[in-house]
Design an enzyme around this catalytic site. Structure first.
Site, PDB file in Angstrom:
ATOM      1  N   ASP A  70       5.065   4.237  -5.496  1.00 45.38           N
ATOM      2  CA  ASP A  70       4.109   5.133  -4.849  1.00 45.38           C
ATOM      3  C   ASP A  70       2.699   4.667  -5.198  1.00 45.38           C
ATOM      4  O   ASP A  70       2.500   3.949  -6.189  1.00 45.38           O
ATOM      5  CB  ASP A  70       4.320   6.581  -5.307  1.00 45.38           C
ATOM      6  CG  ASP A  70       3.852   7.587  -4.266  1.00 45.38           C
ATOM      7  OD1 ASP A  70       4.711   8.172  -3.563  1.00 45.38           O
ATOM      8  OD2 ASP A  70       2.626   7.789  -4.138  1.00 45.38           O
ATOM      9  N   GLN A  90       2.448  -0.573  -1.012  1.00 44.66           N
ATOM     10  CA  GLN A  90       3.627  -1.201  -0.422  1.00 44.66           C
ATOM     11  C   GLN A  90       3.313  -2.469   0.369  1.00 44.66           C
ATOM     12  O   GLN A  90       4.205  -3.279   0.609  1.00 44.66           O
ATOM     13  CB  GLN A  90       4.361  -0.215   0.476  1.00 44.66           C
ATOM     14  CG  GLN A  90       3.609   0.165   1.745  1.00 44.66           C
ATOM     15  CD  GLN A  90       4.374   1.185   2.576  1.00 44.66           C
ATOM     16  OE1 GLN A  90       4.215   2.381   2.387  1.00 44.66           O
ATOM     17  NE2 GLN A  90       5.211   0.717   3.496  1.00 44.66           N
ATOM     18  N   HIS A 115       4.357   5.454   6.319  1.00 45.18           N
ATOM     19  CA  HIS A 115       4.770   5.565   7.731  1.00 45.18           C
ATOM     20  C   HIS A 115       3.713   5.018   8.692  1.00 45.18           C
ATOM     21  O   HIS A 115       3.838   5.186   9.909  1.00 45.18           O
ATOM     22  CB  HIS A 115       5.123   7.007   8.126  1.00 45.18           C
ATOM     23  CG  HIS A 115       6.018   7.693   7.145  1.00 45.18           C
ATOM     24  ND1 HIS A 115       7.121   7.076   6.614  1.00 45.18           N
ATOM     25  CD2 HIS A 115       5.970   8.940   6.604  1.00 45.18           C
ATOM     26  CE1 HIS A 115       7.723   7.927   5.774  1.00 45.18           C
ATOM     27  NE2 HIS A 115       7.045   9.043   5.745  1.00 45.18           N
TER      28      HIS A 115
END
Length: 244
Positions: A70, A90, A115
């Site tokens: 995260d 990420q 996302h």
């Protein structure tokens, strides 16, 4: 009727908050149940409030390596026994390389992160080289490919869904008949299958040492050949007889 691990998980646990679309659990059961009997190297992008950590810890073999990623430093405190929480982005090549050195190669990666479409694409491209043969790369919440606010939009070439559609082409590039327009991609040697579900895409890694072969069985003998891949200008044997 077989009971899934997930069928009663939410009702029997008093553990941290977990938010996911209900139909994802059927997908998890279908795709991941075959990976429970032996240790795996698992990584999930996105911790949020930590609900996934105990769910996956109890789902996989007790000797599995379970890593969660995260960008929020506060997520470190959500780490529990049997899991590791790493903080980073990420889509950061240096961070992913460090994860791969420390925790990889991976058997299963689930992207439940930002996302944002270009993050989903970048993460796949960064993690894919660090996936084992037979591994699964799972991208959740692909409906954001249809949301302009996430870098998507219907038929937007920058969306992850359109990117995944192009992966289908690359998987089939062995069979190109238009070499200049549609050339061979090395991903054809690496992708075994791509499965589309509602809002989820699963990409299976299957390394191939050779090209696809045709098998001919005749008079008790089996013959294998790659010649069909080298033919150009193919036509159906039914051409002219089926209305085409």
């Amino acid at each position: 009727m077989r009971m899934s691990y997930f069928d009663d998980y939410l009702t029997r646990t008093g553990l941290p908050t977990l938010t996911r679309w209900q139909h994802y659990f059927d997908i998890f059961d279908r795709e991941l149940s075959g990976h429970r009997d032996a240790p795996v190297s698992f990584l999930e992008i996105g911790v949020f409030k930590g609900g996934s950590l105990p769910m996956w810890r109890d789902f996989f073999h007790e000797d599995s390596s379970l890593t969660f990623v995260d960008i929020d430093e506060a997520c470190r405190k959500l780490q529990i026994d049997g899991t590791t929480v790493e903080i980073g982005h990420q889509a950061d090549p240096a961070f992913v390389a460090q994860l791969a050195r420390t925790h990889g190669p991976f058997d299963i990666v689930i992207d439940d992160g930002s996302h944002i479409n270009h993050h989903q694409i970048a993460s796949f491209e960064l993690f894919w080289p660090h996936m084992r043969d037979g591994s699964l790369y799972i991208v959740e919440d692909c409906h954001t490919s249809y949301w302009p606010g996430f870098g998507g939009g219907y038929r937007n070439e920058a969306s992850f869904i359109e990117y995944a559609k192009r992966l289908i082409d690359k998987m089939h590039s062995w069979y190109t008949d238009q070499d200049k327009l549609f050339g061979f991609s090395e991903l054809a040697r690496q992708i075994g299958s791509i499965r589309f579900y509602d809002s989820v895409v699963v990409i299976e890694k299957q390394l191939k040492t050779g090209r696809p072969t045709t098998l001919t069985f005749e008079n008790g003998k089996v013959a294998l050949s790659e010649k069909a891949l080298d033919i150009r200008g193919r036509q159906s044997v039914f051409k002219g007889r089926d209305g085409a």
